[in-house]
Design a protein around this motif. Structure first.
Motif, PDB file in Angstrom:
ATOM      1  N   THR A  11       0.840  -1.199   0.000  1.00 40.04           N
ATOM      2  CA  THR A  11       0.000   0.000   0.000  1.00 40.04           C
ATOM      3  C   THR A  11       0.872   1.245   0.000  1.00 40.04           C
ATOM      4  OG1 THR A  11      -0.102   0.263   2.388  1.00 40.04           O
ATOM      5  CG2 THR A  11      -1.637  -1.302   1.399  1.00 40.04           C
ATOM      6  N   LEU A  12       0.224   2.384  -0.047  1.00 40.56           N
ATOM      7  CA  LEU A  12       0.949   3.652  -0.039  1.00 40.56           C
ATOM      8  C   LEU A  12       1.463   4.018   1.345  1.00 40.56           C
ATOM      9  CD1 LEU A  12      -1.377   5.683  -2.423  1.00 40.56           C
ATOM     10  CD2 LEU A  12       0.903   4.825  -2.915  1.00 40.56           C
ATOM     11  N   LEU A  13       1.036   3.279   2.373  1.00 42.46           N
ATOM     12  CA  LEU A  13       1.500   3.594   3.724  1.00 42.46           C
ATOM     13  C   LEU A  13       2.940   3.153   3.878  1.00 42.46           C
ATOM     14  CD1 LEU A  13      -1.573   2.373   5.792  1.00 42.46           C
ATOM     15  CD2 LEU A  13      -1.008   4.713   5.158  1.00 42.46           C
ATOM     16  N   PRO A  14       3.792   3.979   4.463  1.00 45.76           N
ATOM     17  CA  PRO A  14       5.187   3.568   4.652  1.00 45.76           C
ATOM     18  C   PRO A  14       5.301   2.389   5.610  1.00 45.76           C
ATOM     19  CG  PRO A  14       4.761   5.702   5.681  1.00 45.76           C
ATOM     20  CD  PRO A  14       3.547   5.354   4.897  1.00 45.76           C
ATOM     21  N   PHE A  15       4.424   2.331   6.597  1.00 41.81           N
ATOM     22  CA  PHE A  15       4.406   1.185   7.503  1.00 41.81           C
ATOM     23  C   PHE A  15       2.979   0.660   7.548  1.00 41.81           C
ATOM     24  CE2 PHE A  15       8.025   3.609   8.954  1.00 41.81           C
ATOM     25  CZ  PHE A  15       8.997   2.640   9.135  1.00 41.81           C
ATOM     26  N   ALA A  16       2.779  -0.500   7.022  1.00 41.47           N
ATOM     27  CA  ALA A  16       1.436  -1.085   7.066  1.00 41.47           C
ATOM     28  C   ALA A  16       1.271  -1.864   8.357  1.00 41.47           C
ATOM     29  CB  ALA A  16       1.224  -2.020   5.879  1.00 41.47           C
ATOM     30  N   SER A  17       0.034  -1.926   8.823  1.00 34.50           N
ATOM     31  CA  SER A  17      -0.237  -2.710  10.020  1.00 34.50           C
ATOM     32  C   SER A  17       0.033  -4.178   9.762  1.00 34.50           C
ATOM     33  CB  SER A  17      -1.696  -2.534  10.448  1.00 34.50           C
ATOM     34  OG  SER A  17      -1.958  -1.185  10.726  1.00 34.50           O
ATOM     35  N   ALA A  18       0.404  -4.894  10.817  1.00 37.14           N
ATOM     36  CA  ALA A  18       0.668  -6.328  10.683  1.00 37.14           C
ATOM     37  C   ALA A  18      -0.608  -7.054  10.284  1.00 37.14           C
ATOM     38  CB  ALA A  18       1.198  -6.877  12.002  1.00 37.14           C
ATOM     39  N   ARG A  19      -0.470  -7.965   9.336  1.00 37.97           N
ATOM     40  CA  ARG A  19      -1.579  -8.808   8.939  1.00 37.97           C
ATOM     41  C   ARG A  19      -1.137 -10.253   9.097  1.00 37.97           C
ATOM     42  NH1 ARG A  19      -3.862  -7.714   3.261  1.00 37.97           N
ATOM     43  NH2 ARG A  19      -5.430  -9.134   4.110  1.00 37.97           N
ATOM     44  N   ALA A  20      -2.081 -11.115   9.354  1.00 40.21           N
ATOM     45  CA  ALA A  20      -1.725 -12.511   9.575  1.00 40.21           C
ATOM     46  C   ALA A  20      -2.708 -13.412   8.870  1.00 40.21           C
ATOM     47  CB  ALA A  20      -1.726 -12.841  11.074  1.00 40.21           C
ATOM     48  N   THR A  21      -2.213 -14.529   8.439  1.00 36.80           N
ATOM     49  CA  THR A  21      -3.081 -15.585   7.940  1.00 36.80           C
ATOM     50  C   THR A  21      -2.704 -16.859   8.662  1.00 36.80           C
ATOM     51  OG1 THR A  21      -3.912 -16.735   5.995  1.00 36.80           O
ATOM     52  CG2 THR A  21      -1.586 -16.243   6.020  1.00 36.80           C
ATOM     53  N   GLU A  22      -3.665 -17.680   8.952  1.00 36.41           N
ATOM     54  CA  GLU A  22      -3.374 -18.905   9.678  1.00 36.41           C
ATOM     55  C   GLU A  22      -3.154 -20.037   8.704  1.00 36.41           C
ATOM     56  OE1 GLU A  22      -5.208 -21.698  13.190  1.00 36.41           O
ATOM     57  OE2 GLU A  22      -5.462 -19.535  13.182  1.00 36.41           O
ATOM     58  N   THR A 200       5.507 -30.378  13.555  1.00 33.69           N
ATOM     59  CA  THR A 200       5.920 -28.975  13.515  1.00 33.69           C
ATOM     60  C   THR A 200       5.246 -28.322  12.331  1.00 33.69           C
ATOM     61  OG1 THR A 200       8.068 -29.447  14.519  1.00 33.69           O
ATOM     62  CG2 THR A 200       7.861 -27.387  13.298  1.00 33.69           C
ATOM     63  N   ALA A 201       4.649 -27.158  12.532  1.00 34.13           N
ATOM     64  CA  ALA A 201       3.887 -26.516  11.464  1.00 34.13           C
ATOM     65  C   ALA A 201       3.954 -25.007  11.613  1.00 34.13           C
ATOM     66  CB  ALA A 201       2.429 -26.982  11.495  1.00 34.13           C
ATOM     67  N   ILE A 202       3.583 -24.307  10.538  1.00 37.98           N
ATOM     68  CA  ILE A 202       3.474 -22.856  10.557  1.00 37.98           C
ATOM     69  C   ILE A 202       2.098 -22.493  11.090  1.00 37.98           C
ATOM     70  CG2 ILE A 202       3.510 -20.755   9.173  1.00 37.98           C
ATOM     71  CD1 ILE A 202       5.226 -22.332   7.133  1.00 37.98           C
ATOM     72  N   ARG A 203       2.064 -21.714  12.161  1.00 42.40           N
ATOM     73  CA  ARG A 203       0.787 -21.291  12.717  1.00 42.40           C
ATOM     74  C   ARG A 203       0.238 -20.062  12.007  1.00 42.40           C
ATOM     75  NH1 ARG A 203       2.183 -20.776  17.693  1.00 42.40           N
ATOM     76  NH2 ARG A 203       2.389 -18.522  17.914  1.00 42.40           N
ATOM     77  N   SER A 204       1.084 -19.073  11.763  1.00 41.78           N
ATOM     78  CA  SER A 204       0.620 -17.860  11.098  1.00 41.78           C
ATOM     79  C   SER A 204       1.805 -17.115  10.514  1.00 41.78           C
ATOM     80  CB  SER A 204      -0.145 -16.955  12.065  1.00 41.78           C
ATOM     81  OG  SER A 204       0.711 -16.499  13.107  1.00 41.78           O
ATOM     82  N   ILE A 205       1.499 -16.188   9.615  1.00 33.40           N
ATOM     83  CA  ILE A 205       2.521 -15.363   8.981  1.00 33.40           C
ATOM     84  C   ILE A 205       2.123 -13.893   9.116  1.00 33.40           C
ATOM     85  CG2 ILE A 205       3.578 -14.701   6.786  1.00 33.40           C
ATOM     86  CD1 ILE A 205       3.469 -17.529   5.899  1.00 33.40           C
ATOM     87  N   TYR A 206       3.073 -13.089   9.541  1.00 35.18           N
ATOM     88  CA  TYR A 206       2.899 -11.645   9.570  1.00 35.18           C
ATOM     89  C   TYR A 206       3.873 -11.022   8.575  1.00 35.18           C
ATOM     90  CZ  TYR A 206       0.393 -12.236  13.979  1.00 35.18           C
ATOM     91  OH  TYR A 206      -0.508 -12.608  14.946  1.00 35.18           O
TER      92      TYR A 206
END
Length: 281
Positions: A11-22, A200-206
């Motif tokens: 996005t155009l924001l210099p710092f975007a808020s953290a987003r996560a997907t499970e 062992t697994a990936i729980r989420s990604i930011y």
């Protein structure tokens, strides 16, 4: 190996808020074939006790329902009655088939339970949650294994008996408050899933984009990390070109793996040209 794809926009924001997907290794939707009773029960044993026709234990009568189900579907919109505020119980018998074998983990995932809920594997409470509008999950791995070794397992033919108690009674601690002018619905009114994961697994990604510096910080949160695990990460441009690839991030012995990726000439997303990057982990 388990793998997740994550589509992201810059996005155009210099710092975007953290987003996560499970991340989900395997999801099995189990909306069909539930039973329901709109009242409270003494305990989970009463939910699953053997029933003989004509005996006192044949009451209450359970009804067959499929999710999505709300036990205020009718009375909450009836101006002539006060809608039901209290407990309702759901039960189902689930045959588990975890593709990751004895080291795999099995979860029940609830996409919405109104308004508080407790989950049982047979008579064992395996988790609880307060809040009717968010997704949550509970690990049933050990409780299911213990039940299958118990003398009662034979009665259920290899299936796991699962009960969920939903409650929408008045509680001033709820948000929105049950004392407000707001209908607070009860029930399993969103999807319920069985999730299968390896040991062992990936729980989420930011992902935290920093466009002025052309950097992208990627944070992977891990389930049950071990030093033997490896993580592979690949970032693709909107055209599908590989712009970052790390095939082996060894020694995942913490709950987070952090990577800092340089993105030259980042392509900005807008409504006229919705460019999407793809992150594979």
């Amino acid at each position: 190996m388990n793998k997740i794809q994550y589509f992201l926009l810059l996005t155009l924001l210099p710092f975007a808020s953290a987003r996560a997907t499970e991340f989900v290794s395997g999801r099995q939707r189990i909306n069909a074939g539930w039973e329901f009773v709109r009242q409270d029960m003494a305990d989970a044993w009463e939910v699953f006790r053997p029933v003989q026709a004509g005996k006192p234990e044949s009451v209450p009568l359970w009804e067959n329902v499929d999710l999505l189900h709300c036990f205020n579907a009718m009375d909450a919109v009836d101006p002539d009655v006060n809608y039901y505020r209290g407990a309702g119980w759901y039960r189902k018998y689930i045959r588990l088939n975890n593709p990751y074998g004895k080291d795999g983990h099995t979860y029940l995932e609830f996409e919405g339970t109104g308004q508080s809920a407790q989950v049982y594997v047979y008579t064992t409470c395996v988790g609880s949650h307060v809040g009717g509008y968010d997704r949550w999950k509970v690990d049933i791995t050990e409780a299911a294994k213990a039940f299958l070794k118990s003398p009662d397992a034979k009665r259920f033919g290899g299936k796991i008996p699962v009960a969920v108690r939903c409650d929408n009674r008045r509680d001033v601690e709820f948000i929105p408050s049950s004392m407000s002018d707001f209908n607070v619905y009860g029930g399993l009114y969103r999807h319920v899933n069985v999730l299968y994961q390896p040991s062992t697994a990936i729980r989420s990604i930011y992902m935290l984009p920093n466009l002025p510096n052309r950097r992208m910080e990627v944070v992977l949160q891990m389930e049950r990390p071990t030093s033997q695990a490896e993580v592979s990460v690949c970032l693709l441009s909107p055209s599908g070109k590989v712009i970052y690839q790390n095939l082996h991030v060894p020694g995942v012995n913490g709950e987070e793996v952090r990577l800092n990726i340089k993105v030259n000439h980042p392509q900005i997303w807008d409504v006229d040209c919705p460019r999407l990057y793809t992150l594979e982990a």
